[in-house]
Design an enzyme around this catalytic site. Sequence first.
Site, mmCIF file in Angstrom:
data_model
loop_
_atom_site.group_PDB
_atom_site.id
_atom_site.type_symbol
_atom_site.label_atom_id
_atom_site.label_comp_id
_atom_site.label_asym_id
_atom_site.label_seq_id
_atom_site.Cartn_x
_atom_site.Cartn_y
_atom_site.Cartn_z
ATOM 1 N N VAL A 1 -10.529 -8.348 0.689
ATOM 2 C CA VAL A 1 -10.333 -6.913 0.958
ATOM 3 C C VAL A 1 -9.399 -6.797 2.155
ATOM 4 C CG1 VAL A 1 -11.477 -4.809 1.774
ATOM 5 C CG2 VAL A 1 -12.562 -6.214 -0.001
ATOM 6 N N THR B 1 0.789 -1.243 0.000
ATOM 7 C CA THR B 1 0.000 0.000 0.000
ATOM 8 C C THR B 1 0.822 1.295 0.000
ATOM 9 O OG1 THR B 1 -1.460 -1.234 1.424
ATOM 10 C CG2 THR B 1 -1.816 1.145 1.355
HETATM 11 N N1 GLY Z 1 -2.021 -3.400 3.271
HETATM 12 C C1 GLY Z 1 -2.641 -3.811 2.091
HETATM 13 C C2 GLY Z 1 -3.398 -5.031 2.171
HETATM 14 O O1 GLY Z 1 -3.090 -5.920 2.947
HETATM 15 O O2 GLY Z 1 -4.347 -5.153 1.435
#
Ligand code: GLY
Length: 275
Positions: free
Chosen positions: A170, A141
């Site tokens: 998600v 991310t």
């Molecule tokens: N930090 C991004 C995810 O695990 O979707």
Amino acid sequence: MKLMVLHGGAGRWESKELDKALSVLRRAAEIGFKTLSNGGSALDAVVEAVSFMEYSGVLNAGRGSCRDLAGGVSLDAGVMWMGRAGAVAHVKATWNAVKLARIVMEGTPHVLLAGDGADELARKKGLPPLEVVTGEVNSDTVGAVALDENGRLASAVSTGGIRGKMPGRVGDSPIPGAGFWTSRLVASCSTGYGEAIIMAQPCRLTSILYEEKGLPLSKALINACEAVKAPCGLIALTINGEAAASTIADFMPIAIARERDIKMLVVKRGEALEL
Ligand code: GLY
């Protein structure tokens, strides 16, 4: 005071990939800070900076997003400022998921919109379609936090999730308190292993540790990272202009944009830096 901190994702970066990420981050910091300098809000700045990172195709967000087990791509993103949040999950219709999250916050009565409904909104608002340029990025991310001249804070994140995820999965990025949080005094965003981040809520925890427990910002960040107990990184900014970054993943490239300069750094495992 105007100030921004951006990160390009915590993870196991190869040195060549890290160089590319740092140059994208620098440009994103320039774009975000210029937005602030031209009178834009902290929210405008984080959305512009994250949109550029999504467009770059170099980071795991937008056009650079990683693929799921079936070879598909789905995006998550979130924004928060002034006590309001907007987020989208499992988006396939546009690469500009962070702008869609802002539209959810400002143009709907909801906080989180997912799947077909989010895609329909993206098309209705004319957001650019999703074309993936690599699908091979190893990082996580991306995110940004900003403080504007009027003392307002904002946070924004965007991601393609984790490589090899199940279709439909998600992560933490669209979950307020987990992927991002902006309280009265602190804005923060996270990167790392989403399943663990959802459970530990490190961004919300950062605000609690700083505002209610009185910890210095960098100490609040490393404690919040450690609460995740899995690869994770955090950046944060306070209303007083304090900035910090911490990670318990291998590396996390960041940019700090102030009036006088843009500073680039790679935060390493276990570090908690006041910036
Ligand atoms: N930090 C991004 C995810 O695990 O979707």
